[in-house]
Design a protein around this motif. Structure first.
Motif, PDB file in Angstrom:
ATOM      1  N   ILE A 222       0.841  -1.202   0.000  1.00 34.62           N
ATOM      2  CA  ILE A 222       0.000   0.000   0.000  1.00 34.62           C
ATOM      3  C   ILE A 222       0.879   1.256   0.000  1.00 34.62           C
ATOM      4  CG2 ILE A 222      -1.743   1.296   1.292  1.00 34.62           C
ATOM      5  CD1 ILE A 222      -2.748  -1.403   2.358  1.00 34.62           C
TER       6      ILE A 222
ATOM      7  N   THR B 111      -5.777  -3.875   0.452  1.00 32.75           N
ATOM      8  CA  THR B 111      -6.737  -3.324   1.413  1.00 32.75           C
ATOM      9  C   THR B 111      -7.873  -4.312   1.645  1.00 32.75           C
ATOM     10  OG1 THR B 111      -6.227  -1.174   0.485  1.00 32.75           O
ATOM     11  CG2 THR B 111      -8.100  -1.284   1.969  1.00 32.75           C
TER      12      THR B 111
ATOM     13  N   TRP C 108      -3.487  -0.758  -4.749  1.00 32.94           N
ATOM     14  CA  TRP C 108      -3.762  -0.560  -3.322  1.00 32.94           C
ATOM     15  C   TRP C 108      -5.037  -1.270  -2.889  1.00 32.94           C
ATOM     16  CZ3 TRP C 108      -8.445   1.746  -2.850  1.00 32.94           C
ATOM     17  CH2 TRP C 108      -8.898   2.518  -3.942  1.00 32.94           C
TER      18      TRP C 108
END
Lengths: 576, 320
Positions: B270, B291, B287
Motif C-alpha cells: 500500500i 486493502t 492498493w
C-alpha cells in the motif's frame, strides 16, 4: 368494598424453553387469595415460588412465558393487559418487594425522591409539599422517623433499607403485596422487626399479601394460609394451622420436621463415641493466645484465649449474628488471615511461623467445610478432583485404585452414590450434593480438626438435617474435633458440646448448650433465642410474653458483662 | 446397599415427552448449538483466516513466488477482465495485474498476506505471554509487586505506540519481521496484564482456590492448575484482540514506509502504491487488493472474537 378475591390463579402453567427442551417451571397452579389474607408460598429453590409471583407482575424473565391458565386481579385479567396498562397496574395495584430489596435502592439518590418517583409515575406531577407529606406518612407507617427520607441508602442499616422498600411498596395502597424472601439477608433480630412491620402495614391497608420463603418457622409466625410448592406443583394448600398441625403431603412433613428446635427431640442419633486419633504431643490441639483482629479502626475480634485439648472429639459451636466476628475467627484458625495481635498455636506450633513441611502437616490436620458449596469446586474439573488432589498431596494415596476406593467409601458414608456423583462436573450437582461431597472430602483426609463455617446456611432446608448429621458423624464415628460456626442456635443446641456466643467481637455467654441456649442468662443470648421464629403457632416471638421488649434487651446487651456457664473437659476458655 | 438420598436426580434436565416436527427440528438445531465452540461466528471467522493462510501455503506451490521481484513482469497491468488507462487488457499470466515496479500482484499477496498475519500473531503471542506472567504475579503476589506492575501497565497504556515505534524503526532502519513483532509486542502486553490481574484477584477469593490452599497446593499449582484453565476463554478473547491491534500497528508502520524494506507485506505494498501515485493514475488494484485482504483479515478476527464471547458468556447464546 367488594368481596372479590384479590388474586385468582386458574390452572396457571409457566414454561421456559431452554437448549435442553421446554422446562415446566409451574404446573397447573390453582390458588385464590382473599382480601386481607396473608398467604405464604413455601418450597425449595427451583420450586416455582418466585416465578409465579413474577408472572403475576408480568415480569417473567426471557424466555419464560405463561403457557396456559389465567391470572385475575380483583376482576382484571392481568394477562390481557397491554404493556402500558400493566405499567399502571404495577405498584398501584400489585407491589413487589424483591429478594435482596436492600440492594435495589438507588445509591446516589436520597430516599424521598425514590418514593416520589412511584407516585409521580402513576398520578402525575403534584406539589412538592404533597409529595413530602405522603412520603413522610409512608415512612412513619413502617416505623421509620420521617427525616429518614433525607438520607442516602448507604446511611441506613440493612433492616432500615428493607423497611424503606416496604414503604415504597405500600405507598399507593396496592390490592396485593408480594414479598419475595424479604428477610433472607437479615439476622434473626432484624428479621423479626421487619416481618412485624410488614404484617402491621398489611393489616392497616387491608391488602392481600404473598410471602415467599423457605423457612417454615417464619411462615408459621407471619401468614394465615400456606401454599407448599414442589417442582412447580402445588402439593398442599390450607390454613397455617391445618398445615403445621396436620400436614398431609410427605414433602410438607419433611419441611416441618427439618426445622430443628431448641429442646425437643434431636435429629441426631449418637451411636458410638469414637476415640480421637492418637496424638504424639501433649500440647492442646488448638490454642488461641490473646488473639485479636482489627480491620482498620474496627476491631472484629477482641483479645480471646482458649485451648482445645482434642483428646476426646468434641464439637465447639461459635454462635453469633453477622458482624459478630465468628467468620473472622474461622479464617484465623485456618491460617488464611493472620491475627493482628496474639498467636494461634496448633499442637504447640505457631501457625504463622511454620516451615513448608510443618505447614503441609497443619493443612492435613486442619480441614474446613465452607458456607458456599457452589464455589468450592473448580468448574473446570470433575468433582472427584477436589477429593483426589488433597488425598495425593498429603501422601495418603497408595495407588490409583486405593484413591478410588477411598473416594467411594467416603461418598457412601455421606449417603451419595459414588458412581453417579464422582465423575460429574460441579454444575451438574445440586447444592446439597456438593456440600456432602465436601464433607466426604474431610472424611477422606481424616483431619484432627474440622472448621465448619456455616456449612448448611446455603443448602435447602430439607437437606440441612442430613448434612448436619453427616458432620456430626465425623465426630461420632471418626473422632474428628469440630469447630462449628453458625448463626443458627437451634442446630448448635443439638450438635455441640460447648457453645460460645459472640457479640461484636466479645464472648458474651459460654458453656454447655443445655444451659447457654436452653436457659440463656445474658440479655443478648435471650434476644437471639426469642427472635427465632418457631414453626409452632403457640410459641410466638418473644415466647408469647406480653412484656417482651427487644429494644431494652438490646440496650442491656451492650452493658452486661459476659456470663460463663460451666466448663467441659478438654476445652478451656479464658475468662476476660 | 447403602441408602442413597433422593436428590441425586435433582440436577437432571427434564426431557419433553412428545414434540411436534417443528419442535424436534428446533431441538436438533439447539443440540448442535449446545456445543458453544460450534457457533457460526467462530466458524466463519476461523474459515476466513484459514483461507488467508491457505492462500499463502498453496499459492507458494501453484504460483511462482519469484514474481515478487521488481521487473519480473510488465508494468501496471490491470487484473483479468479490466483495462488500464493505456488500454492494455489484463492477461492470464498475471490474473490480478501487476504494480508500477513490474511485480505480480498475486505473488505479492501470496507472500505478503501471511507475513502480515505472522507479525500480528507473533507480536501478540509474546505480548500475551508477558501479560499472563505479569498479570498473575500482580494479582497473586500483591503488595509492592502488584503496585509496580500496575503502575507500569497504566503508564504504558497512555503512550501512543505508533509514536515510539516510528522513532525506533527510523533508528533501526531496515528490520526483519521478527524484530518488528518484538517491538510491537512491547505495546500489547498492558491490557492482557490488567485483564488477568483483575480476574486473578477475584478468583483468589473463590471457594475452590481456598479449597486448594487447604489441600496444601503450591502457589504454582493454584496458579496454573486451578486458575489458568478457567481463564482460557478470556485469554483467547484477549489474544485475538491483541492480534488485531498488532496488525493495525504493523500495517500503520508499513504504510508510513517503515518496517521491513525488502520483504513484501500488505502494508508495504500500500505504501508503494501511494508513493507511486497509484491513486491519481487509477491503478486501483495496486492498493485495492491488499486493502481488501486486510479488511477480510479484520472481519475474520472480529468474528472470532464475537464467537469466543459466546463461548465464555453463555448468556449471549440465542435460541435461533
Amino acid at each position: 368494598m367488594s368481596d372479590k378475591p384479590v388474586l385468582t390463579l386458574r390452572d396457571l402453567s409457566i414454561e421456559f424453553p431452554t437448549p435442553k427442551g421446554v422446562v415446566q417451571a409451574v404446573k397447573n397452579l390453582d390458588l385464590t387469595i382473599q382480601k386481607g389474607r396473608r398467604v405464604g408460598f413455601i418450597g425449595e429453590s427451583g420450586s416455582g415460588k418466585t416465578t409465579t409471583a413474577l408472572a403475576v407482575m408480568q415480569m417473567l424473565a426471557e424466555p419464560g412465558r405463561v403457557a396456559s391458565g389465567s391470572i385475575d386481579l380483583v376482576g382484571t385479567d392481568v394477562l390481557a393487559l397491554t404493556e402500558e396498562e400493566m405499567r399502571k397496574t404495577r405498584l398501584s395495584r400489585i407491589a413487589y418487594i424483591p429478594q435482596g430489596a436492600m440492594n435495589s435502592l438507588n445509591p446516589v439518590m436520597r430516599i424521598e425522591p425514590q418514593l416520589w418517583d412511584g407516585i409521580i409515575a402513576h398520578e402525575g406531577h403534584m406539589e412538592r409539599a404533597e409529595l413530602k407529606r405522603r412520603s413522610d406518612a409512608a415512612l412513619t407507617s413502617v416505623g421509620l422517623p420521617a427525616h429518614t427520607g433525607e438520607l442516602f441508602p448507604h446511611e441506613l442499616s440493612g433492616g432500615m433499607k428493607q423497611r424503606v422498600c416496604i414503604a415504597l411498596g405500600i405507598i399507593l395502597n396496592p390490592d396485593l403485596i408480594i414479598a419475595d424472601e424479604p428477610t433472607s439477608a437479615l439476622d434473626v433480630v432484624t428479621q423479626r422487626q421487619v416481618m412485624q412491620t410488614l404484617n402491621d402495614i398489611q393489616a392497616q391497608i387491608g391488602s392481600g399479601l404473598i410471602l415467599i420463603g423457605h423457612d417454615m418457622g417464619l411462615m408459621a409466625q407471619s401468614v394465615d394460609e400456606l401454599a407448599v410448592l414442589k417442582d412447580g406443583e402445588l402439593v398442599e394448600h390450607g390454613t397455617v394451622k391445618q398445615i403445621i398441625e396436620a400436614p398431609k403431603h410427605p414433602y410438607t412433613q419433611d419441611l416441618i420436621s427439618s426445622v430443628p428446635l431448641v429442646g425437643g427431640d434431636s435429629f441426631l442419633n449418637p451411636e458410638r463415641n469414637a476415640e480421637a486419633p492418637k496424638r504424639d504431643s501433649s500440647e492442646p490441639l488448638l490454642r488461641f493466645e490473646k488473639v485479636r483482629k482489627d480491620y482498620g479502626a474496627v476491631t472484629a475480634l477482641h483479645p480471646m484465649s482458649f485451648a482445645l485439648q482434642g483428646d476426646t472429639p468434641q464439637i465447639i459451636s461459635i454462635v453469633g449474628q453477622s458482624g459478630s466476628g465468628k467468620s473472622t475467627m474461622g479464617s484465623i484458625m485456618l491460617g488464611f488471615n493472620p491475627p493482628s495481635q496474639g498467636r494461634v498455636l496448633f499442637e504447640g506450633q505457631d501457625v504463622a511461623a511454620m516451615n513448608a513441611a510443618q505447614s503441609l502437616e497443619f493443612r492435613k490436620n486442619v480441614q474446613a467445610v465452607f458456607q458456599d458449596p457452589y464455589a468450592c469446586f473448580n468448574p473446570f474439573y470433575r468433582v472427584n478432583h477436589a477429593l483426589k488432589f488433597p488425598f495425593k498431596q498429603f501422601g495418603l494415596a497408595q495407588s490409583e485404585a486405593h484413591t478410588q476406593q477411598a473416594m467411594e467409601e467416603a461418598c457412601d458414608a455421606v449417603g451419595l452414590d459414588p458412581d453417579l456423583v464422582l465423575s460429574r462436573y460441579p454444575h451438574q450437582l445440586s447444592g446439597g450434593q456438593r456440600q456432602r461431597l465436601i464433607v466426604a472430602r474431610a472424611l477422606m483426609l481424616s483431619p484432627k480438626l474440622l472448621i465448619a463455617d456455616e456449612p448448611v446456611s446455603m443448602v435447602d432446608a430439607s437437606l440441612r438435617a442430613t448434612i448436619l448429621s453427616n458432620i456430626y458423624d465425623l465426630k461420632d464415628k471418626y473422632g474428628i474435633s469440630i469447630l462449628y460456626i453458625t448463626h443458627d442456635l437451634a442446630t448448635a443446641y443439638h450438635v455441640s458440646d460447648y457453645v460460645m456466643v459472640l457479640y461484636k467481637g466479645h464472648v458474651v455467654e459460654a458453656g454447655p448448650p443445655k444451659e447457654v441456649i436452653g436457659q440463656p442468662q445474658h440479655p443478648y443470648t435471650q434476644l437471639l433465642i426469642d427472635s427465632i421464629p418457631w414453626p409452632d403457632l403457640d410459641r410466638a416471638w418473644g415466647g408469647g410474653r406480653s412484656d417482651w421488649d427487644p429494644e431494652t434487651l438490646e440496650a442491656e446487651a451492650e452493658r452486661a458483662s459476659a456470663v460463663y456457664r460451666g466448663d467441659v473437659v478438654g476445652f478451656e476458655l479464658a475468662r476476660v | 446397599m447403602p441408602n442413597y438420598s433422593t436428590d441425586d436426580n435433582a440436577a437432571e434436565a427434564e426431557t419433553p415427552v412428545s414434540m411436534t416436527r417443528a419442535e424436534r427440528r428446533q431441538a436438533r438445531r439447539i443440540r448442535r448449538f449446545d456445543n458453544p465452540w460450534m457457533n457460526p461466528k467462530l466458524i466463519w471467522g476461523v474459515s476466513l483466516l484459514m483461507g488467508i493462510i491457505a492462500l499463502g501455503l498453496i499459492g507458494r506451490v501453484l504460483w511462482d513466488p519469484e514474481l515478487v521481484f521488481t521487473g519480473s513482469a510488465p508494468l501496471k497491468l490491470p487484473p483479468l477482465g479490466f483495462e488500464n488507462l493505456r488500454g492494455q487488457p489484463g492477461v492470464l499470466d498475471h490474473p490480478l495485474g501487476t504494480d508500477g515496479g513490474g511485480r505480480d500482484m498475486l505473488a505479492l499477496i501470496i507472500i505478503g498476506a501471511p507475513n502480515t498475519l505472522f507479525v500480528g500473531l507473533l507480536a501478540s503471542l509474546i505480548g500475551m505471554s508477558i501479560g499472563i506472567f505479569l498479570g498473575f504475579s500482580a494479582g497473586f503476589l500483591g503488595g509492592r509487586i502488584d503496585d509496580t506492575i500496575r503502575v507500569l501497565a497504566d503508564v504504558m497504556i497512555t503512550i501512543p505506540p505508533l509514536l515510539i515505534l516510528v522513532v525506533f524503526q527510523s533508528a533501526f532502519g531496515d528490520v526483519t519481521l521478527t524484530i518488528m513483532a518484538l517491538l510491537i509486542a512491547g505495546f500489547v502486553w498492558q491490557s492482557p496484564t490488567r485483564l488477568i490481574r483483575a480476574q486473578v484477584l477475584s478468583m483468589k477469593q473463590s471457594g475452590y482456590v481456598q479449597m486448594a490452599q487447604l489441600s496444601g497446593a503450591s502457589t504454582g499449582h493454584i496458579m496454573f492448575k486451578e486458575m489458568l484453565p478457567n481463564l482460557v476463554p478470556y485469554l483467547f478473547g484477549s489474544f485475538i484482540a491483541s492480534v488485531t491491534t498488532s496488525i493495525v500497528t504493523a500495517v500503520g508502520l508499513e504504510v508510513l514506509g517503515l518496517g521491513p524494506q525488502r520483504i513484501p507485506t500488505l502494508g508495504r505494498t500500500i505504501y508503494e502504491a501511494i508513493n507511486a501515485g497509484a491513486l491519481i493514475q487509477n491503478l486501483w488494484w495496486w492498493w485495492g487488493i491488499p486493502t481488501l485482504l486486510l479488511a477480510t483479515m479484520f472481519i475474520g478476527l472480529l468474528l472470532i472474537n464475537l464467537g469466543l464471547d459466546e463461548v465464555s458468556n453463555p448468556r449471549l447464546r440465542k435460541l435461533s
